[in-house]
Design an enzyme around this catalytic site. Structure first.
Site, mmCIF file in Angstrom:
data_model
loop_
_atom_site.group_PDB
_atom_site.id
_atom_site.type_symbol
_atom_site.label_atom_id
_atom_site.label_comp_id
_atom_site.label_asym_id
_atom_site.label_seq_id
_atom_site.Cartn_x
_atom_site.Cartn_y
_atom_site.Cartn_z
ATOM 1 N N SER A 257 0.830 -1.206 0.000
ATOM 2 C CA SER A 257 0.000 0.000 0.000
ATOM 3 C C SER A 257 0.863 1.253 0.000
ATOM 4 C CB SER A 257 -0.958 -0.005 1.195
ATOM 5 O OG SER A 257 -0.242 -0.128 2.414
ATOM 6 N N GLU A 258 2.013 1.216 0.699
ATOM 7 C CA GLU A 258 3.013 2.278 0.591
ATOM 8 C C GLU A 258 4.415 1.703 0.662
ATOM 9 O OE1 GLU A 258 -0.455 4.873 1.505
ATOM 10 O OE2 GLU A 258 0.298 3.080 2.511
ATOM 11 N N THR A 259 5.310 2.365 -0.053
ATOM 12 C CA THR A 259 6.744 2.097 0.060
ATOM 13 C C THR A 259 7.420 3.403 0.451
ATOM 14 O OG1 THR A 259 6.746 0.283 -1.531
ATOM 15 C CG2 THR A 259 8.841 1.405 -1.171
#
Length: 262
Positions: free
Chosen positions: A43-45
């Site tokens: 979902s996020e990096t």
């Protein structure tokens, strides 16, 4: 370049919210970071520059598989965990400070996000079948829906095509807690930015903390809250509201470390 996958807001592998963390020696081009985030598909990096002076905040940016976001809690927690806990980060949301506690929890000092009451748009009700909307409010990056029960939060199966039409990057659905030690439960959906359901969302708790502190009539002497994000993976977030800031506390587990070759 060193890269990691870390499960945040949990003390068990394969629970909480997985985030990618990439350590950079120097700032990287945004298009390249976006491509890496799309490849990792979390979902996020997070991308953090670790090559600068040790006494200065480290530049930190966050990307979903499709776009850059201004604030991300679980990927910040993951980055602090990789770097040893106590850190300061220079971000689009200002300087964020992380403090390591001896019990394994990491506390992040984040800005609060006060949600203001709004009339729920049609796409919101249509996108949340089975939900009784008691109140709706809008924050900086997410729309909040308070519903009648935790059971509704746990059971909802959103229509993501409709939620993508809600003019907000994310939708929070929340209700009072339904078990001891949990003040409220929530789930977060963000199909508009390429994340149908986010497993555990630190930035959402910047909104949830002030919302539930008011609803539960917590004063300045008792602002500690415990939230359960009731996604399939699940996770626990501790919160303490301090004026215009909120301390978000969580644990994290590294599940993968390796080398990025491109």
């Amino acid at each position: 370049m060193r890269a990691f996958v870390v499960d945040s807001f949990t003390d068990s592998a394969f629970r909480g919210n997985p985030a990618g963390v990439v350590l950079l020696d120097a700032p990287a081009e945004a298009g390249w970071m976006q491509s890496v985030a799309a490849e990792l598909r979390h979902s996020e990096t997070a991308f953090v520059v670790v090559g600068g002076p040790e006494d200065e905040p480290k530049p930190l940016r966050w990307f979903t598989p499709s776009t850059e976001v201004p604030l991300c809690g679980h990927a910040t927690l993951a980055t602090a965990h990789v770097l040893g806990g106590a850190q300061r980060f220079d971000t689009r949301s200002g300087v964020l400070t992380c403090t390591a506690h001896t019990d394994g929890w990491i506390e992040m000092d984040f800005p609060v996000d006060h949600a203001e009451p709004v009339e729920p748009p049609e796409a919101l009700a249509a996108g949340l079948p089975g939900i009784t909307i008691e109140e709706a409010a809008e924050g900086e990056t997410k729309v909040l829906v308070q519903t009648a029960s935790a059971a509704q939060v746990r059971a909802v199966r959103p229509d993501f095509s409709m939620l993508a039409d809600v003019p907000s990057p994310g939708v929070i659905v929340t209700a009072r807690g339904d078990r001891p030690g949990i003040d409220f439960v929530s789930r977060v959906f963000a199909p508009r930015v390429g994340v149908p359901e986010d497993p555990v969302t630190g930035s959402a708790h910047c909104t949830l903390a002030t919302w539930w502190a008011a609803k539960l009539k917590r004063d300045e002497r008792d602002t500690t809250l415990v939230g359960e994000q009731a996604s399939e993976r699940g996770g626990i977030v501790q919160m303490a509201v301090r004026g215009h800031r909120v301390g978000l506390r969580g644990k994290a587990v590294t599940v993968l470390r390796g080398e990025l070759l491109v």
